[in-house]
Structures are given as C-alpha cells and as structure tokens.
Design an enzyme around this catalytic site. Sequence first.
Site, PDB file in Angstrom:
ATOM      1  CB  THR A 126     -19.938  33.369  41.004  1.00 45.35           C
ATOM      2  OG1 THR A 126     -19.076  34.054  41.914  1.00 45.35           O
ATOM      3  CG2 THR A 126     -19.465  33.683  39.587  1.00 45.35           C
ATOM      4  CG  ASP A 127     -19.558  37.094  44.614  1.00 44.25           C
ATOM      5  OD1 ASP A 127     -19.376  35.876  44.410  1.00 44.25           O
ATOM      6  OD2 ASP A 127     -18.797  37.767  45.330  1.00 44.25           O
TER       7      ASP A 127
ATOM      8  CB  THR B  67     -15.028  26.917  42.620  1.00 39.07           C
ATOM      9  OG1 THR B  67     -14.530  25.715  43.208  1.00 39.07           O
ATOM     10  CG2 THR B  67     -16.443  26.706  42.106  1.00 39.07           C
TER      11      THR B  67
ATOM     12  CE  LYS C  74     -20.175  29.887  37.870  1.00 37.13           C
ATOM     13  NZ  LYS C  74     -20.766  28.515  37.872  1.00 37.13           N
TER      14      LYS C  74
ATOM     15  CB  ALA D 192     -18.543  25.700  38.980  1.00 39.99           C
TER      16      ALA D 192
ATOM     17  CD  GLN E  83     -18.423  24.664  50.307  1.00 41.38           C
ATOM     18  OE1 GLN E  83     -18.679  24.963  51.460  1.00 41.38           O
ATOM     19  NE2 GLN E  83     -17.826  25.509  49.477  1.00 41.38           N
TER      20      GLN E  83
ATOM     21  CD1 TRP F 161     -18.114  36.173  49.305  1.00 42.56           C
ATOM     22  CD2 TRP F 161     -18.058  36.770  51.468  1.00 42.56           C
ATOM     23  NE1 TRP F 161     -17.498  37.402  49.391  1.00 42.56           N
ATOM     24  CE2 TRP F 161     -17.448  37.796  50.696  1.00 42.56           C
ATOM     25  CE3 TRP F 161     -18.170  36.922  52.850  1.00 42.56           C
ATOM     26  CZ2 TRP F 161     -16.936  38.942  51.274  1.00 42.56           C
ATOM     27  CZ3 TRP F 161     -17.655  38.081  53.427  1.00 42.56           C
ATOM     28  CH2 TRP F 161     -17.041  39.080  52.656  1.00 42.56           C
TER      29      TRP F 161
ATOM     30  CG  ASP G 171     -15.978  14.609  30.817  1.00 38.44           C
ATOM     31  OD1 ASP G 171     -16.130  15.782  31.226  1.00 38.44           O
ATOM     32  OD2 ASP G 171     -15.095  14.278  30.009  1.00 38.44           O
TER      33      ASP G 171
ATOM     34  CE1 TYR H 227     -15.848  30.373  39.649  1.00 38.22           C
ATOM     35  CE2 TYR H 227     -15.990  32.489  40.783  1.00 38.22           C
ATOM     36  CZ  TYR H 227     -16.459  31.209  40.572  1.00 38.22           C
ATOM     37  OH  TYR H 227     -17.559  30.764  41.269  1.00 38.22           O
TER      38      TYR H 227
END
Length: 283
Positions: free
Chosen positions: A102-103, A63, A130, A61, A11, A151, A37, A126
């Site tokens: 990430t949160d 995810t 991270k 990542a 994304q 999000w 890779d 996860y």
Amino acid sequence: MNILVTGCNGQLGSEIRLLEKNYPQHSFFNTDRDELDITDMDGVNAFVDGNAVDGIINCAAYTAVDKAEADKQLCTALNTEAPAYLAAAVEKRGGWMIHVSTDYVFNGTKHTPYVETDTPCPDSVYGSTKLAGELAVSKFCKKTMIIRTAWLYSTFGNNFVKTMIRLGREKEQLGVVFDQIGTPTYARDLAVAVMTAVEQGVKPGVYHFSNEGVCSWYDFTKAVHRIAGITSCRVRPLHTAEYPTAATRPAYSVLDKTKIKQAYGIDIPYWEDSLRECIKSME
C-alpha cells in the site's frame, strides 16, 4: 503452475478470479479465511505442501485503516505475520510470491510521485504493519514481487466509488476532502498487471501500481457523480481537519509507475477512463 490466491473474495482477489479462465494452463486455489487461515503457520505449510503450490498471489490483508489503530494485534497477524508464513512456505518449494502492499507505507509529505527507492515512513498502524509485511516476505522468499497500490475500487465489495454513488443518490449535499491527493486504482487493471507478471515470470523487488493521473478525493467524487449521472447532490470540498479520522491519511500519495511499466511492458489506463469502465460494469 499451481497458484494459491489468498483473499479471493476481496476486490483484487475477485478480479483475479475473473481472469483465471484466460489461463487454463494453470491450476488456481482460490482461498479466503473459510478455506485457509493464513495466520496459522502449520495450516499454511500443510496447504502449500499438500497442493504442491508453485506460487502465491497474496491479496489478503487487514484494510480497515481506522479500526486498525485500536486493533493492532489482528492487524499485525494478517498484514505482517501471515505474509511471512506464506513466503516461508512457498520458499521451501522453490516458488515465488506476489504480495500486494500500500501507499500507506509513506507518510505523504512529498510533493512529487513516490518511487520504489524512497524511504518508507508509515504514519498509521495499518501502514506500519504493511511495511513490516513487505520486509517479512522479502526476507523469507527470494522470488518475491511486492506491488504497492492505492485508492483501490471495483465492482466487488465495499469501496469509495460504491459509497459515493449510494450517498449521491440519497443526499442533497456531501462533504469530501480536497487536500489529500493520489490516484484511484481500478482493481481490474491491477489484476491484469499481476497476471502479466505471473505469465512473464516474477521479477523480485518492489513495484508501484495505480492508474495514471492525479486527483483529490473531492475530484474523484465529482467524477463518480458525473459518470453515474448523479446531478441532485452538491459535493462540498472539505479540509482534512474538518473530517477527523482515527488513522492519519497521507496528504500526497501519488505513486510513480515507471519501474513496473518498463519491467513488464504494460500500458496503464488513465484513472477516469477506468472509472468509467467500472461504473458501466456496475450498471
């Protein structure tokens, strides 16, 4: 500059690729697993040296939050070890790195927005991998900017917005959790912030970025349906306990964006305005 973008088909990577035409002064090497890779240390070093890379934007990542609980080895390879390889390789060239996190590095038990100095306390594989990735890139590359987000959605790939539009058109009723609070992030807005940092110069440290405002997943879904013109599907609020998942989700993961706004002078849009823009682009 020669800039390596990893995870270019995800994304955020896809949104960055759309912006690259605005920066003809730079050369971009857009890679996904087929081109590079990142779990292969020797391969990473050869690519970074061979292409005289000056900076890395790491969007790659693992995810799949629930799958990660049973797939710790691959999750660790992609979220912890690979970022370390990238950071060490670009450090040898005196370069910089922007690493997306990430949160989920927080457990979500706070009731006020998380600031960058809050102590991380991940509650999932996860989140743990991270966080270890954050520590690794900071250790191996002095000019590292870590951007935690939450999000994420866009017109690309699979995401919550697309799923809710599809289910809203297929089903008469949906149940969505209302007791997990956060802020949606339009990947295009994050991409603009990333490229702003590239242009102004990477200022090392940890930063938070999401859109402005606060909502629950239930509120988010109601807004998606309203903007997409879906009226035939009833959305029902659920408690988290009614929707069990393999990984624990943070109950409250609102991020405070003051630091990145002040450091780069950026104006962050309200979440619903960005959602409207994204859905309009999809149509």
